[in-house]
Design an enzyme around this catalytic site. Structure first.
Site, PDB file in Angstrom:
ATOM      1  N   GLY A 120       2.237   2.543  10.548  1.00 10.29           N
ATOM      2  CA  GLY A 120       3.224   3.597  10.355  1.00 10.29           C
ATOM      3  C   GLY A 120       3.899   4.050  11.644  1.00 10.29           C
ATOM      4  N   GLY A 176       2.724  -1.092   4.214  1.00  8.81           N
ATOM      5  CA  GLY A 176       2.816   0.327   3.875  1.00  8.81           C
ATOM      6  C   GLY A 176       4.259   0.729   3.629  1.00  8.81           C
ATOM      7  N   GLY A 177       4.889   1.307   4.645  1.00  6.54           N
ATOM      8  CA  GLY A 177       6.242   1.857   4.510  1.00  6.54           C
ATOM      9  C   GLY A 177       7.236   0.918   3.836  1.00  6.54           C
ATOM     10  N   GLU A 221      -5.695  -4.488  10.457  1.00  9.83           N
ATOM     11  CA  GLU A 221      -4.653  -3.488  10.689  1.00  9.83           C
ATOM     12  C   GLU A 221      -4.965  -2.718  11.967  1.00  9.83           C
ATOM     13  OE1 GLU A 221      -2.568  -2.431   6.721  1.00  9.83           O
ATOM     14  OE2 GLU A 221      -4.289  -1.118   6.919  1.00  9.83           O
ATOM     15  N   HIS A 249      -9.611   1.629   4.452  1.00 10.15           N
ATOM     16  CA  HIS A 249      -8.367   1.787   5.202  1.00 10.15           C
ATOM     17  C   HIS A 249      -8.616   2.751   6.366  1.00 10.15           C
ATOM     18  CE1 HIS A 249      -4.286   2.937   6.236  1.00 10.15           C
ATOM     19  NE2 HIS A 249      -3.912   1.813   5.662  1.00 10.15           N
ATOM     20  N   SER A 268       3.130  -1.841  10.297  1.00  7.29           N
ATOM     21  CA  SER A 268       4.580  -1.903  10.541  1.00  7.29           C
ATOM     22  C   SER A 268       5.174  -3.282  10.322  1.00  7.29           C
ATOM     23  CB  SER A 268       4.913  -1.393  11.958  1.00  7.29           C
ATOM     24  OG  SER A 268       4.503  -0.050  12.102  1.00  7.29           O
ATOM     25  N   ASN A 316       0.878  -1.166   0.000  1.00  7.03           N
ATOM     26  CA  ASN A 316       0.000   0.000   0.000  1.00  7.03           C
ATOM     27  C   ASN A 316       0.915   1.216   0.000  1.00  7.03           C
ATOM     28  OD1 ASN A 316      -1.754   2.078   0.473  1.00  7.03           O
ATOM     29  ND2 ASN A 316      -2.275   1.474   2.573  1.00  7.03           N
ATOM     30  N   TRP A 317       1.093   1.795  -1.190  1.00  6.28           N
ATOM     31  CA  TRP A 317       2.046   2.913  -1.295  1.00  6.28           C
ATOM     32  C   TRP A 317       1.505   4.187  -0.663  1.00  6.28           C
ATOM     33  CZ3 TRP A 317       3.063   2.112  -7.267  1.00  6.28           C
ATOM     34  CH2 TRP A 317       3.843   0.956  -7.441  1.00  6.28           C
ATOM     35  N   LYS A 318       0.216   4.209  -0.378  1.00 10.78           N
ATOM     36  CA  LYS A 318      -0.423   5.434   0.126  1.00 10.78           C
ATOM     37  C   LYS A 318      -0.113   6.583  -0.847  1.00 10.78           C
ATOM     38  CE  LYS A 318      -0.120   3.420   4.652  1.00 10.78           C
ATOM     39  NZ  LYS A 318      -0.207   3.602   6.089  1.00 10.78           N
ATOM     40  N   GLU A 372      -7.029   5.167   7.403  1.00  2.97           N
ATOM     41  CA  GLU A 372      -6.816   6.581   7.055  1.00  2.97           C
ATOM     42  C   GLU A 372      -8.043   7.151   6.335  1.00  2.97           C
ATOM     43  OE1 GLU A 372      -3.053   5.878   5.128  1.00  2.97           O
ATOM     44  OE2 GLU A 372      -2.239   5.329   7.091  1.00  2.97           O
TER      45      GLU A 372
END
Ligand code: PGA
Length: 251
Positions: free
Chosen positions: A173, A233-234, A167, A95, A212, A9-11, A97
């Site tokens: 993150g 993600g990251g 999640e 998500h 994470s 998930n590159w966001k 966010e």
């Protein structure tokens, strides 16, 4: 057997140049990935590039959100048919966010799940509790409610056509990961909740962990019996890290 899925998930990160380099790296390392299916969920503006680069490769791709509507006066939104036209297989739905910054309710998330299926996309339904909710001891109540909303709206059979990503919001993150035991406990609860509606669907459904996840903790998380992959993600922004997670799923 559920095939693990490792999805990036590159966001809202990257540029055309950085994504090209990232995908070159991912494609080059795919020979080491023996078991997992690999996918990346890109900002929508880059999907044309992503499609061109990944077409014919072993890497699938998807979007990060979808409109509940099929078309019309909804400025800034992306319809499911548009994601499908650019070859998306997956789309992330609900998500945390989106739920937090865009006010997406359980009902809206359930409608988006259906919109994705109508467009032939596989929804990756994100659920998870906040730190406050965990500390208040209501984790199961929260994720149970998030699952039930989708089942109530579209039925358990349609839920089974998607993928779930657990999640915990406090792990996204933050560098804080749920321990393998903590994650497994919630994953087993989720599967049990779905089994109450359909044992067959629950058995076949992939439940990913997200929050994470990194090359250092992936193997232990993926070894849990109810963890069927990860939403990354990251660490999905670095080809080597993303591939290390994907290869950690090798049987
Ligand atoms: P993270 O993000 O891996 O950077 O914690 C996961 C996600 O939000 O999907």
């Amino acid at each position: 057997m559920r095939q693990p899925l490792v999805a990036g998930n590159w966001k809202m990160n990257g540029s055309r140049a950085s994504i090209r380099e990232l995908l070159d790296g991912v494609k080059a390392g795919m020979g080491e990935v023996k078991t997992a299916e690999v996918a990346v969920c890109s900002p929508h503006i880059f999907l044309c590039d992503v499609q061109q680069q990944l077409d014919g490769s072993a890497v699938a791709w998807g979007g990060q959100d979808i409109s509940v509507h099929e078309s019309g006066a909804y400025t800034g939104e992306t319809a499911g048919s548009m994601l499908a036209e650019f070859g998306c297989k997956y789309v992330i739905i609900g998500h945390s966010e989106r739920r937090t910054y865009h006010g997406e309710t359980d009902q809206v998330v359930a409608e988006k799940f259906v919109a994705a299926r109508k467009a032939g996309l596989v929804p990756i339904l994100c659920i998870g509790e906040t730190l406050e909710e965990r500390e208040s001891g209501i984790t199961e109540e929260v994720v149970g409610r998030q699952i039930d909303a989708v089942i109530a709206h579209c039925g358990v059979e349609m839920l089974g056509e998607g993928v779930i990503a657990y999640e915990p919001v406090w792990a996204i993150g933050t560098g804080k990961t749920a321990s393998p035991e903590q994650a497994q406990e919630v994953h087993a609860f989720i599967r049990g909740r779905i089994a109450a509606a359909s044992a067959t669907v629950a058995e076949g459904l992939r439940i990913l962990y997200g929050g994470s996840m990194n090359p250092g903790n992936a193997a232990q998380l993926l070894a849990q019996s109810d963890i069927d992959g990860g939403l990354i993600g990251g660490a999905s922004l670095k080809a080597a890290d993303f591939l290390a997670i994907a290869t950690a799923a090798n049987a």
